[in-house]
Scaffold this active site. Structure first.
Site, PDB file in Angstrom:
ATOM      1  N   CYS A 190       0.783  -1.028   0.042  1.00  0.00           N
ATOM      2  CA  CYS A 190       0.245  -0.074  -0.080  1.00  0.00           C
ATOM      3  C   CYS A 190       0.984   1.047  -0.078  1.00  0.00           C
ATOM      4  O   CYS A 190       2.106   1.051   0.226  1.00  0.00           O
ATOM      5  CB  CYS A 190      -0.892   0.200   1.345  1.00  0.00           C
ATOM      6  SG  CYS A 190      -2.054  -1.408   1.213  1.00  0.00           S
ATOM      7  N   ARG A 230       1.907   1.204  -5.972  1.00  0.00           N
ATOM      8  CA  ARG A 230       2.013   0.419  -4.769  1.00  0.00           C
ATOM      9  C   ARG A 230       0.578  -0.497  -4.371  1.00  0.00           C
ATOM     10  O   ARG A 230       0.671  -1.194  -3.688  1.00  0.00           O
ATOM     11  CB  ARG A 230       2.602   1.163  -3.417  1.00  0.00           C
ATOM     12  CG  ARG A 230       3.790   1.634  -3.725  1.00  0.00           C
ATOM     13  CD  ARG A 230       4.103   2.575  -2.361  1.00  0.00           C
ATOM     14  NE  ARG A 230       4.419   1.598  -1.352  1.00  0.00           N
ATOM     15  CZ  ARG A 230       5.399   0.822  -0.930  1.00  0.00           C
ATOM     16  NH1 ARG A 230       6.518   1.186  -1.791  1.00  0.00           N
ATOM     17  NH2 ARG A 230       5.516   0.234  -0.018  1.00  0.00           N
ATOM     18  N   ASN A 239       0.564   0.661   6.124  1.00  0.00           N
ATOM     19  CA  ASN A 239       0.920  -0.315   5.059  1.00  0.00           C
ATOM     20  C   ASN A 239       1.591  -1.381   5.869  1.00  0.00           C
ATOM     21  O   ASN A 239       2.638  -1.146   6.596  1.00  0.00           O
ATOM     22  CB  ASN A 239       2.099   0.436   4.149  1.00  0.00           C
ATOM     23  CG  ASN A 239       2.864  -0.466   3.198  1.00  0.00           C
ATOM     24  OD1 ASN A 239       2.302  -1.473   2.818  1.00  0.00           O
ATOM     25  ND2 ASN A 239       3.979  -0.029   3.108  1.00  0.00           N
ATOM     26  N   HIS A 273       7.354 -34.246 -21.761  1.00  0.00           N
ATOM     27  CA  HIS A 273       7.381 -34.956 -20.459  1.00  0.00           C
ATOM     28  C   HIS A 273       5.961 -34.208 -19.870  1.00  0.00           C
ATOM     29  O   HIS A 273       5.867 -34.209 -18.495  1.00  0.00           O
ATOM     30  CB  HIS A 273       8.322 -34.738 -19.663  1.00  0.00           C
ATOM     31  CG  HIS A 273       9.768 -35.169 -20.060  1.00  0.00           C
ATOM     32  ND1 HIS A 273       9.888 -36.566 -20.190  1.00  0.00           N
ATOM     33  CD2 HIS A 273      10.693 -34.566 -20.681  1.00  0.00           C
ATOM     34  CE1 HIS A 273      11.205 -36.629 -20.797  1.00  0.00           C
ATOM     35  NE2 HIS A 273      11.861 -35.575 -21.071  1.00  0.00           N
ATOM     36  N   LYS A 329       3.355  -3.324  -6.929  1.00  0.00           N
ATOM     37  CA  LYS A 329       4.812  -3.043  -7.435  1.00  0.00           C
ATOM     38  C   LYS A 329       5.703  -3.618  -6.221  1.00  0.00           C
ATOM     39  O   LYS A 329       6.708  -4.226  -6.435  1.00  0.00           O
ATOM     40  CB  LYS A 329       5.172  -1.773  -7.526  1.00  0.00           C
ATOM     41  CG  LYS A 329       6.699  -1.496  -8.158  1.00  0.00           C
ATOM     42  CD  LYS A 329       6.838  -2.007  -9.557  1.00  0.00           C
ATOM     43  CE  LYS A 329       8.156  -1.936 -10.164  1.00  0.00           C
ATOM     44  NZ  LYS A 329       8.472  -2.677 -11.231  1.00  0.00           N
TER      45      LYS A 329
END
Ligand code: AGP
Length: 616
Positions: A2, A27, A100, A512, A611
């Protein structure tokens, strides 16, 4: 995770808070809000959705004051609702807070407060903290020796287990703000008759570059025209001031439609910045100013463990190939979130290197602290000067990429690979790497910016290729050797920007299991930029084409891959094996960007992401 910002000064706080939140939206952008002190009360305005929704709401409200806090949210506790949006306030509206981080013991605190008669309007841990501060504030008496507001915040935080970067207002205390941090970044900005508190300098750098970075368990108390720093134990802390030398203009779009595209196109400059001043005088090696390790200590290293998350982890995988090839030192790559709990056998000849663009990713920070706890040296490759990882590492190398605002990491990734090449060169030349081989690598690095420029010129052509695949829902990326990590990175870019399900594999692995996924609706990207396995890649291409797959190839100019060998071919310059991973990456970044735009997504702020991930 945040973004928080606080302002106290002579200007109107609202436009400053909004502009700061706009710069912090990378953010998190689920919702946003501000709180401003006006005539003895704290007015709070919040809105879900992007910042524009809050601005629209504010346009209908008279709100002005010179002390305020703001928040842009990436939801952790509680869904995306206005009630869960910050700022959060105490029951009596006296305490307002932006936060935050994650408070791990918030449920037990909430239960305690409920018994005390507090009620809760949200699902957030932050509201619990607001009421806990309020509880202490109601118990705390003003005294000449201790400040009631500061003491109530400090005592509340002593009960908290978890991470926080907070800014707090008290309606009884106009012209005061308290900030505090534990694990989540927090920086104090000091302007002319004004102060800022924020998660990131970029939110206020246009006002001042005179900053103090808070450390864990520190509080800052701004009162009018001065501030003081203390620890949770009430010890005074001397403020260490830094002058941020960062050009805020570089945090602007400068005419690009998105930060992601701007940062993709900034890569030639970012590569030059990574190399600047680090090539040795005889042009056969590299040197660094911040390793804090002598050549003799580096010579004793017999094992390297690289730790990171996401794209930085992909950079570690590339570094593994490069360091083992040129320095002949065994390298292991670990997800930081796994390393911190794995209790790997380590000894003093093991060097830990963490890579983190933001320098705040909490899993990477925790891995570093775990290694240091066990007595090992940790080097950090980071982009953000003064970030927590940069400050706590035993030594490190700054990327100097400039701010990377787009959530998708692009220029930071190629810069991290450049620095890994320089590090491999330095370590190799301390061991068996020859002078001539060193010269060749340095020459390849010097040509790289120009070669990247030439690939960027293909952006529109790559956009036309993306047009043909924009409706696909699945995609595979295949590569061998040092192209395998690029396949992983290409898949990560595509999935996080265009929401297409994409996976990367070593090309031989297709047989595979993943082969079962092949249909004409599942195109396959081949990274064929490694000559010594090119024939194998061509065989893999035939295998999937025989089963109806559409194939896109990234190949080197003058390669044995013929233009009609695939549905689409993107040629990149022929490079040294050390730099080929970088050259192969650029088309994948552009492809992911154009796919995201063509599919109508917000490529700078893709859904559910942020971010910098500062929660575990
Ligand atoms: C990559 O595009 C993502 N944004 C994400 O994987 C990122 O690389 C990861 O969160 C690590 O971030 P850091 O480099 O700041 O530590």
């Amino acid at each position: 995770m945040c973004g928080i910002i606080a302002y106290l000064g002579l200007q109107d706080a609202v436009p400053i808070l909004i502009d700061g939140l706009r710069r912090l939206e990378y953010r998190g952008y689920d919702s946003a809000g501000i709180a401003v002190q006006v005539d003895g009360i704290t007015q709070c305005v919040r809105a879900i959705g992007p910042l524009s929704a809050l601005q629209k709401k504010l346009s209908t409200i008279e709100l002005a004051g010179n002390t305020g806090i703001g928040h842009t949210r990436w939801a952790t506790h509680g869904s995306v609702t206005e009630a869960n949006t910050h700022p959060q306030q105490s029951n009596d509206k006296k305490i307002s807070i932006v936060h935050n981080g994650v408070i791990e013991n918030f449920q037990s605190i909430r239960e305690f407060l409920s018994v005390q008669g507090f009620q809760f309007q949200s699902e957030t841990d932050t509201e619990t903290l607001a009421n806990l501060i309020s509880y202490h504030y109601s118990k705390e008496l003003e005294s000449p020796t201790q400040d009631r507001f500061l003491e109530s915040v400090r005592k509340a935080l002593l009960h908290v287990r978890g991470t926080y970067g907070i800014a707090v207002l008290c309606s009884d205390r106009p012209n005061e703000i308290i900030g505090a941090r534990n694990s989540s970044p927090l920086v104090l900005g000091m302007g002319k008759d004004e102060f800022f508190i924020s998660s990131d300098v970029c939110s206020f750098a246009q006002h001042t570059r005179d900053v103090v970075y808070l450390h864990d368990n520190e509080l800052v108390h701004i009162t009018g025209d001065h501030f003081k720093l203390i620890t949770l134990d009430r010890e005074a802390v001397e403020a260490v001031r830094h002058e941020v030398d960062w050009d805020t203009a570089s945090a602007e779009l400068n005419g690009y439609p998105h930060f992601m595209l701007k940062e993709i196109f900034e890569q030639p400059q970012a590569i030059e910045n990574a190399l600047r001043g680090r090539i040795s005088g005889d042009l056969s090696s590299a040197h660094f100013g911040g390793l804090q390790m002598t050549d003799e200590e580096l010579h004793k290293i017999n094992r390297i463990i690289l730790c990171a998350c996401g794209t930085a982890w992909c950079a570690c995988l590339v570094a593994e190939y490069i360091i083992e090839k040129f320095a002949r030192i065994p390298v292991e790559v670990e997800y930081a979130s796994e390393f911190r709990y794995r209790n790997a056998p380590l000894d003093q000849q093991t060097l830990i290197i963490v890579i983190s663009q933001s320098g705040e990713t909490i899993d990477t920070l925790a891995a570093m602290r775990e290694a240091q706890q066990r007595g090992l040296r940790v080097l950090a490759i980071t982009n953000v000067v003064g970030s927590t990882i940069a400050r706590e590492a035993d030594g490190g190398i700054y990327q100097h990429s400039g701010p990377e605002i787009g959530v998708a990491s692009t220029k930071a990734f190629t810069s991290q690979i450049c620095i890994s090449i320089l590090l491999a060169l330095h370590l190799g030349r301390l061991r068996d790497l020859s002078f001539d081989d060193g010269i060749e690598i340095v020459e390849a690095l010097k040509k790289l910016p120009e070669q990247v420029e030439s690939i960027l010129l293909q952006s529109e052509r790559i956009r036309s290729i993306a047009m043909r695949y924009k409706d696909c829902s699945d995609m595979l990326f295949l590569g061998r050797q040092s192209m395998f990590p690029i396949a992983l990175e290409g898949a990560l870019k595509l999935k996080e920007i265009s929401y297409v399900h994409a996976e990367g594999y070593p090309a031989a692995e297709i047989k595979h299991g993943p082969m079962a996924l092949i249909t004409p609706q599942c195109p396959i990207f081949f990274l064929a930029c490694d000559d010594h396995v090119l024939e194998k890649i061509q065989s893999n291409m035939h295998e999937v084409q025989a089963r109806g797959a559409r194939v896109i190839v990234v190949a080197q100019e003058n390669s044995a891959i013929h233009a009609n060998a695939a549905n689409d071919i993107i040629f990149v310059p022929q490079g040294h094996s050390a730099v080929n991973p970088i050259l192969a990456t650029i088309p994948l970044q552009l492809f992911a960007y154009h796919m995201g735009v063509l599919r109508g997504h917000n490529v700078d702020r893709p859904r559910h992401l942020a971010k910098s991930v500062t929660v575990e």
